[in-house]
Design an enzyme around this catalytic site. Structure first.
Site, PDB file in Angstrom:
ATOM      1  N   SER A 242       0.836  -1.191   0.000  1.00 46.04           N
ATOM      2  CA  SER A 242       0.000   0.000   0.000  1.00 46.04           C
ATOM      3  C   SER A 242       0.879   1.252   0.000  1.00 46.04           C
ATOM      4  O   SER A 242       1.756   1.389  -0.852  1.00 46.04           O
ATOM      5  CB  SER A 242      -0.967  -0.041   1.185  1.00 46.04           C
ATOM      6  N   HIS A 373      -7.072  -6.301   0.507  1.00 48.48           N
ATOM      7  CA  HIS A 373      -5.901  -5.441   0.357  1.00 48.48           C
ATOM      8  C   HIS A 373      -4.803  -5.875   1.314  1.00 48.48           C
ATOM      9  O   HIS A 373      -5.022  -6.069   2.511  1.00 48.48           O
ATOM     10  CB  HIS A 373      -6.302  -3.990   0.634  1.00 48.48           C
TER      11      HIS A 373
END
Length: 533
Positions: A242, A373
């Protein structure tokens, strides 16, 4: 598409590099299974990391003309309009891309500080930095794999999303690095905080991603100084997921000592092509990424609504990692992450790998089933360990591959109006030609803008060691030096002398050290001379 022979049906979730569509798009082709020795060598080609942070620091970089181009810029076209023709030309072309990326996207990464000290133990690394009269410190924890060292190591930014168990199982140590200690999130752009900004000022225009990358470089400095009994300085990788995937990508781009770069689900401001983001439905807009945190350099504000005016794009940053190892992992299930634009950048950057004869050193993988994610994914475990074996342990020879999900498959042909050149091997010229005997030589790279300039100077020893040096520069009329780093200067205008400081006065035969200066006026035409003590 590939056929799942085990269940006699066609899987449509993945586009494999070998299919014709990606071949047209200019992707790196997989080496065929041939018995030839040449193919075997190509399949196992692994390139060692550089011994210095930036091999092109001495390359002159002219001003970039203002342009507007909806296509990805040609990574092989120099700023003077000509295209490179040899593999050795890439060194200075890469330096041009580096400068443009710093000026327009990330902000400046300062040269190595005047003093970097620290410690390496089985459980931690400490880093102490002093530059320009200011000091800062930070630390990282270390987890060693089983067995006896010294070990290669992977710097893990942020502590989540990376498969640290698989990294250690492959035989590499894990360095847990908290980037927020170096560049803190949640701060305004005019009052940035953290170790980097304690040294270079809270109003520095350099964004957090470059600050985090600077921190990784300083960790490597300390490992280099440690003697190599625990960790190997020439076998360092970097990863993160991320926002920390963005930081891992920038770290690998801007430090050529990093042998393996592994960004995970980096999203906008990471791998995805900046020009492509605007047209990818649901992806994080450039203005949002710029405003969410001061990740990007302040100068990027001019391009959030007009990426076509950027002099660079991220496919060129992918190319800057070449020919070193690069493993890009993306998630096609989360639109916000812009994986289609990521595949465009990876395909474009893979053309640089291919031109340098290192096409097997890049892997891209977005063929994953779990859309969570930063999840730990079984699909990535084998290629992760293969990359560690190849680039860090130097025991593997697995070829890189592209597995692009059909959910987010980019088409490079839509984004480029240039073709990949065939680069000749040419002479592999060193950055500078060492002078004979005990003399020294100096070269400069000048970055000029309206009203000012920055000079990076490289001092190189001859065939004998140098134990002190002085570089003389005669400035043009009206020009003056306003600041200098890693050097003691005498005077501000006319002929100015720059003498080593205690930490960089001793240079081994054929080796180099660098210093930098900033000036007002014009710095063009500088011709340095060097004298050894």
């Amino acid at each position: 598409m590939i056929i799942d022979s085990g269940r006699s049906k066609i899987r449509s979730t993945v586009v494999v590099l070998a299919v014709a569509a990606l071949a047209v798009a200019g992707a790196v082709s997989v080496v065929a299974n041939t018995p030839t020795a040449e193919a075997a060598l190509l399949r196992g080609l692994a390139v060692a990391a550089a011994s210095v942070e930036d091999e092109g620091a001495d390359c002159p970089v002219p001003n970039a003309p203002q342009t507007s181009n909806s296509r990805l810029p040609d990574p092989f076209r120099k700023l003077d309009g000509t295209r490179i023709s040899t593999k050795s030309d890439w060194r200075c072309r890469r330096a041009e891309i580096r400068e443009l990326a710093e000026r327009s996207v990330y902000g400046q990464k300062p040269a190595k500080p005047a003093t970097v000290t620290g410690t390496v133990s089985n459980s931690s690394i400490t880093v102490n930095v002093t530059d320009q009269g200011r000091s800062a410190s930070f630390s990282a924890s270390v987890q060693l794999p089983s067995g006896s060292g010294p070990f290669p190591a992977v710097v893990v930014l942020g502590g989540f999303g990376a498969d640290t168990a698989a990294i250690r199982a492959a035989g590499a140590a894990v360095i847990n690095y908290d980037p927020l200690a170096v560049g803190r999130e949640g701060t305004p752009r005019n009052n940035k905080q953290g170790a980097f900004y304690s040294v270079y000022g809270s109003s520095s225009s350099t964004g957090l991603l470059m600050a985090w990358a600077w921190g990784v470089s300083r960790i490597i400095d300390v490992i280099e100084q440690s003697g190599g009994s625990i960790l190997q300085a020439d076998s360092t990788g970097v990863t993160g997921c991320s926002r920390y995937g963005k930081g891992a990508f920038v770290s690998g781009v801007f430090d050529q000592r990093i042998a393996l770069t592994m960004p995970i689900e980096s999203g906008t401001a990471g791998v995805p092509a900046l020009r492509a983001i605007a047209g990818e439905s649901g992806s994080q807009p450039l203005s949002s990424a710029y405003g969410e945190q001061p990740w990007l350099g302040d100068a990027f504000s001019s391009f959030t609504g007009n990426p076509n005016a950027l002099p660079v794009d991220t496919h060129e940053m992918v190319g800057m990692v070449a020919p070193r190892g690069l493993f890009i992992m993306e998630n096609p299930h989360v639109d916000w992450l812009g994986a289609r634009s990521g595949s465009v950048a990876a395909l474009g950057g893979a053309e640089v790998y291919k031109a340098l004869g290192a096409g097997d050193n890049i892997t891209y993988w977005s063929d994953v089933q779990d859309g969570t994610h930063c999840a730990s994914r079984s699909e990535w475990r084998t290629p992760l360990q293969q990359n560690i074996q190849k680039f860090l342990l130097k025991t593997g020879n697995s070829a890189g591959t592209f597995r692009i999900s059909s959910r987010k498959a980019g088409n490079l042909a839509e984004w480029r109006d240039w073709q990949t050149p065939t680069l000749s091997d040419g002479p592999s010229a060193p950055p500078t030609t060492p002078p004979s005997g005990g003399a020294c030589s100096a070269s400069v790279s000048i970055n000029q803008w309206t009203g000012g300039f920055v000079v990076t100077a490289r001092v190189t020893a001859g065939s004998s060691p140098v134990n002190g040096w002085t570089v003389s520069l005669t400035l043009p009329s009206g020009a003056s030096v306003t600041n200098a780093w890693n050097v003691i200067r005498s005077g501000n205008s006319g002929t100015v002398q720059f003498t080593n400081i205690s930490s960089n006065g001793s240079i081994a035969p054929g080796q180099s050290t660098e210093f930098a200066l900033q000036g007002a006026g014009t710095g063009t035409g500088l011709s340095p001379t060097c004298s050894a003590s």
